[in-house]
Design an enzyme around this catalytic site. Structure first.
Site, PDB file in Angstrom:
ATOM      1  N   GLY A  23      50.955  45.028  24.344  1.00 56.42           N
ATOM      2  CA  GLY A  23      51.877  45.708  25.248  1.00 56.42           C
ATOM      3  C   GLY A  23      53.285  45.141  25.133  1.00 56.42           C
ATOM      4  NE  ARG A  27      50.776  38.550  24.695  1.00 54.49           N
ATOM      5  CZ  ARG A  27      50.365  37.346  25.071  1.00 54.49           C
ATOM      6  NH1 ARG A  27      49.753  36.565  24.211  1.00 54.49           N
ATOM      7  NH2 ARG A  27      50.553  36.933  26.290  1.00 54.49           N
ATOM      8  NE  ARG A  46      64.237  54.069  24.822  1.00 53.92           N
ATOM      9  CZ  ARG A  46      64.475  54.550  26.044  1.00 53.92           C
ATOM     10  NH1 ARG A  46      64.033  53.919  27.093  1.00 53.92           N
ATOM     11  NH2 ARG A  46      65.135  55.658  26.204  1.00 53.92           N
ATOM     12  NE  ARG A  90      45.778  48.474  26.003  1.00 55.81           N
ATOM     13  CZ  ARG A  90      46.503  47.497  26.552  1.00 55.81           C
ATOM     14  NH1 ARG A  90      47.568  47.027  25.935  1.00 55.81           N
ATOM     15  NH2 ARG A  90      46.162  46.984  27.728  1.00 55.81           N
ATOM     16  CB  SER A  93      45.920  41.207  29.434  1.00 58.23           C
ATOM     17  OG  SER A  93      46.997  41.903  30.015  1.00 58.23           O
ATOM     18  CG  ASP A 207      44.124  40.201  36.370  1.00 50.93           C
ATOM     19  OD1 ASP A 207      44.754  40.418  35.315  1.00 50.93           O
ATOM     20  OD2 ASP A 207      43.734  41.106  37.114  1.00 50.93           O
ATOM     21  NE  ARG A 220      48.717  35.098  31.122  1.00 52.59           N
ATOM     22  CZ  ARG A 220      48.549  36.255  31.756  1.00 52.59           C
ATOM     23  NH1 ARG A 220      48.677  37.382  31.109  1.00 52.59           N
ATOM     24  NH2 ARG A 220      48.256  36.287  33.038  1.00 52.59           N
TER      25      ARG A 220
HETATM   26  N1  ADE Z   1      46.242  44.252  33.009  1.00 48.01           N
HETATM   27  C1  ADE Z   1      45.881  42.998  33.270  1.00 48.01           C
HETATM   28  N2  ADE Z   1      45.411  42.879  34.520  1.00 48.01           N
HETATM   29  C2  ADE Z   1      45.484  44.129  35.051  1.00 48.01           C
HETATM   30  C3  ADE Z   1      45.163  44.663  36.296  1.00 48.01           C
HETATM   31  N3  ADE Z   1      44.673  43.889  37.248  1.00 48.01           N
HETATM   32  N4  ADE Z   1      45.374  45.980  36.514  1.00 48.01           N
HETATM   33  C4  ADE Z   1      45.888  46.744  35.540  1.00 48.01           C
HETATM   34  N5  ADE Z   1      46.210  46.296  34.342  1.00 48.01           N
HETATM   35  C5  ADE Z   1      46.009  44.992  34.086  1.00 48.01           C
END
Ligand code: ADE
Length: 234
Positions: A23, A27, A46, A90, A93, A207, A220
């Site tokens: 994304g 990175r 951009r 892709r 995360s 997360d 990470r």
């Molecule tokens: N990418 C990483 N964590 C996310 C989350 N909690 N919701 C949406 N996209 C995410």
């Protein structure tokens, strides 16, 4: 429309048939500098950096997708349609929805559910199921096994919102066995379907939606490296 496109200034042939898409464009830069040889930057529009180089002697490109389905929708469409890219993987995360899937785990999106309206453009008389390319999916699982890494394969959710006003919004997806929530895969899978191309989404859990789990910066990085090494070897 022809090349250069409104969002990519590369010349034809400067982008490889296989593109890895994190994304974050920074990175993409980091991965290109760390893993590829002879890198050439093919896009700065951009600040959505794109690089082509070689990995184990094979040409590969890495480009940022930005956040959300509209953003990856634009870049993946232009790569497939105007630069003749065959495969986009892709590497992102996601937040885990499942009690047995934890931060640092690698999830592969076999299917991508979504709460977005992106699919409405196709005017289908029903519900479309955005899916990964089986060849890429199978290879990813094989490569992960060879590298001694565990992957969890199944349905993911591509959400239009990171912050939701409805705090229970994820519960029904969890109930349906959806593994994790991210924000891009469904658009990528739909563009690939429309243009008869290949796509795969691999995710590192960063997360947890229901448990108090977070990654440190070092974790990470390590978690991401584990996934990148699989994606590069596909
Ligand atoms: N990418 C990483 N964590 C996310 C989350 N909690 N919701 C949406 N996209 C995410």
């Amino acid at each position: 429309m022809s090349i250069p496109t409104p969002h990519i200034t590369a010349k034809y042939g400067e982008i490889a048939k296989k593109v890895l898409m994190p994304g974050d464009p920074l990175r993409a830069k980091f991965i290109a500098e760390k893993y590829l040889q002879d890198i050439v930057c093919f896009n700065t529009v951009r600040n959505m950096f794109g690089y082509t180089g070689t990995y184990k002697g094979e040409k590969v490109s890495i480009m940022g997708s930005g956040m959300g389905m509209p953003s990856i929708g634009i870049y993946s469409y232009e790569l497939y349609k105007f630069y003749d890219v065959d495969s986009i993987i892709r590497i992102g995360s996601a937040g885990s929805l499942r009690d047995d899937v934890h931060v640092m785990d690698i999830v592969i999106g076999m299917g991508a559910c979504t709460n977005s309206n992106y699919v409405s453009q196709y005017k289908l008389n029903g519900t479309f199921a955005p899916i990964a390319n089986y060849e890429l999916l199978n290879k990813a699982v094989e490569v992960a096994k060879l590298q001694g890494k565990k992957t969890v394969v199944g349905n993911i959710l591509s959400s239009d919102t990171f912050y939701s006003n409805d705090t229970t919004a994820n519960d029904s997806w969890k109930k349906m066995g959806v593994i994790a929530v991210e924000m891009e895969a469904a658009a990528l899978y739909m563009n690939a379907a429309l243009l008869n191309k290949k796509a795969l989404c691999m995710l590192t859990i960063s997360d947890h939606i229901y448990l108090d789990e977070n990654l440190s910066a070092e974790e990470r990085q390590l978690g991401f490296s584990n996934m990148i090494e699989i994606a590069l070897d596909i």
